[in-house]
Design a protein around this motif. Structure first.
Motif, PDB file in Angstrom:
ATOM      1  N   GLN A 118       1.066  -1.191  -0.116  1.00  0.00           N
ATOM      2  CA  GLN A 118      -0.533   0.177   0.055  1.00  0.00           C
ATOM      3  C   GLN A 118       1.270   1.314   0.508  1.00  0.00           C
ATOM      4  O   GLN A 118       2.447   1.360   0.697  1.00  0.00           O
ATOM      5  N   ASP A 119       1.028   2.374  -0.997  1.00  0.00           N
ATOM      6  CA  ASP A 119       1.550   3.132  -0.744  1.00  0.00           C
ATOM      7  C   ASP A 119       0.790   5.025  -0.549  1.00  0.00           C
ATOM      8  O   ASP A 119       1.158   5.408  -1.329  1.00  0.00           O
ATOM      9  N   THR A 123      -0.635   7.393   5.716  1.00  0.00           N
ATOM     10  CA  THR A 123      -0.229   6.326   6.909  1.00  0.00           C
ATOM     11  C   THR A 123       1.339   5.440   7.217  1.00  0.00           C
ATOM     12  O   THR A 123       1.246   5.181   5.852  1.00  0.00           O
ATOM     13  N   GLU A 124       0.997   5.378   8.328  1.00  0.00           N
ATOM     14  CA  GLU A 124       2.452   4.726   8.686  1.00  0.00           C
ATOM     15  C   GLU A 124       2.288   3.256   8.973  1.00  0.00           C
ATOM     16  O   GLU A 124       1.597   3.070  10.564  1.00  0.00           O
ATOM     17  N   VAL A 125       2.150   1.968   8.301  1.00  0.00           N
ATOM     18  CA  VAL A 125       1.862   1.091   9.551  1.00  0.00           C
ATOM     19  C   VAL A 125       3.006   0.381  10.485  1.00  0.00           C
ATOM     20  O   VAL A 125       4.142   0.416  10.057  1.00  0.00           O
ATOM     21  N   ASP A 149      -6.500   6.540   2.859  1.00  0.00           N
ATOM     22  CA  ASP A 149      -7.282   5.367   2.411  1.00  0.00           C
ATOM     23  C   ASP A 149      -7.214   4.225   3.574  1.00  0.00           C
ATOM     24  O   ASP A 149      -7.022   3.000   2.986  1.00  0.00           O
ATOM     25  N   PHE A 150      -6.208   4.196   4.207  1.00  0.00           N
ATOM     26  CA  PHE A 150      -6.177   2.930   4.929  1.00  0.00           C
ATOM     27  C   PHE A 150      -6.992   1.761   5.288  1.00  0.00           C
ATOM     28  O   PHE A 150      -6.876   0.398   5.494  1.00  0.00           O
TER      29      PHE A 150
END
Length: 179
Positions: A118-119, A123-125, A149-150
């Motif tokens: 996912q780019d 968002t930082e997963v 859009d996470f």
């Protein structure tokens, strides 16, 4: 008795059938004790003698559908699971604030710890906590007009058997369970 939190999907507080008093009433009608609600977004805490969580989820969802017409989804975590998640401090002491909105997305079933690509630059997963069956992420919501859009991405990757809570909400749920 075991303390549980039911994380209900698709609850809209503006819908009179989804009000906290009605939700608590469903849980009480099922014979659960120490029933309480946390915020107005579908977080119900309760005690039950039952330990078969998938059966509990199914029973609760059936009652919500039958009594209130709520067809969303029910994901249950025990007090022990949520307390252990908080104690692990997966966000490393980060604060939930503008620019670092901490979220946990709970999966009904175990998911792969390997996340699909996912780019989303907002968002930082942080990762996947297998014990809590939850994806953890930090959302940057400080950019006006930009929505990460996470959660949409997670639903596409893992289906609708997920529900997201802010880290503050998870903390409030555990506090209510311990109160």
């Amino acid at each position: 008795m075991t303390g549980y939190a039911a994380l209900l999907r698709g609850i809209m507080p503006s819908n009179k059938n989804m009000a906290n008093d009605k939700l608590r009433g469903v849980f009480e009608s099922l014979g659960f004790t120490k029933v309480g609600s946390v915020l107005a977004s579908g977080n119900i805490v309760f005690d039950a003698a039952e330990t078969d969580v998938p059966a509990l989820e199914e029973r609760i969802q059936g009652a919500l559908r039958e009594q209130l017409g709520i067809g969303g989804g029910t994901i249950i975590r025990s007090h022990a699971e949520l307390r252990a998640l908080l104690d692990r401090d997966p966000f490393g002491g980060r604060k939930h604030e503008r620019g670092s909105y901490l979220i946990a997305t709970f999966c009904k079933h175990a998911a792969s710890a390997e996340l699909p690509a996912q780019d989303d630059p907002l968002t930082e997963v942080i990762g996947y906590d297998a014990d809590a069956r939850a994806f953890l992420a930090v959302i940057d919501n400080s950019v006006p007009g930009k929505t990460p859009d996470f959660m949409v991405w997670l639903e596409k990757a893992y289906g609708k058997d997920i529900t997201t809570r802010t880290w503050l909400t998870v903390q409030r749920i555990v506090k209510k369970m311990e109160g």
